[in-house]
Design an enzyme around this catalytic site. Sequence first.
Site: not given
Length: 158
Positions: A78, A114-115, A129
């Site tokens: 969500h 999840m965040e 990176d």
Amino acid sequence: MSNEFTHINADGNAHMVDVTEKAVTEREARAEAFIEMAPATLEMIMSGSHHKGDVFATARIAGIQAAKKTSDLIPLCHPLMLTKVEVELEAQPEHSRVRITSLCKLSGKTGVEMEALTAASVAALTIYDMCKAVQKDMVISQTRLLEKRGGKSGHFKV
């Protein structure tokens, strides 16, 4: 621990969980991830001599941004109005790695696990990176939920 998947309906299809009737509660989640690297790479980060700039500052901002974009990345999450996102990076020279921890909070109807996991993961990916020109064999590992509070399932802590 529940033995049912909440994102699978009776027909076996993936669906977004309906949280309409759930109560708004304070919710919080903490997660961590590690990125292992050569001592020389870690020293470059710690000394601030990396040619791309402040690796930790960039990874911190990337993690915060990622937490805010989790529902764009994870299909059944969500969209949430996060009230706090914190990403901390700790150099651990004795293990030749960086520990990334995240904290996400809100008052809402669904959790922020999840965040928190996304924030820690993307911060680790950002370090990779920024440092891949120096070292390509860095290892991101041990991404996990450390703690969650709030909601029907209550408190969880590793």
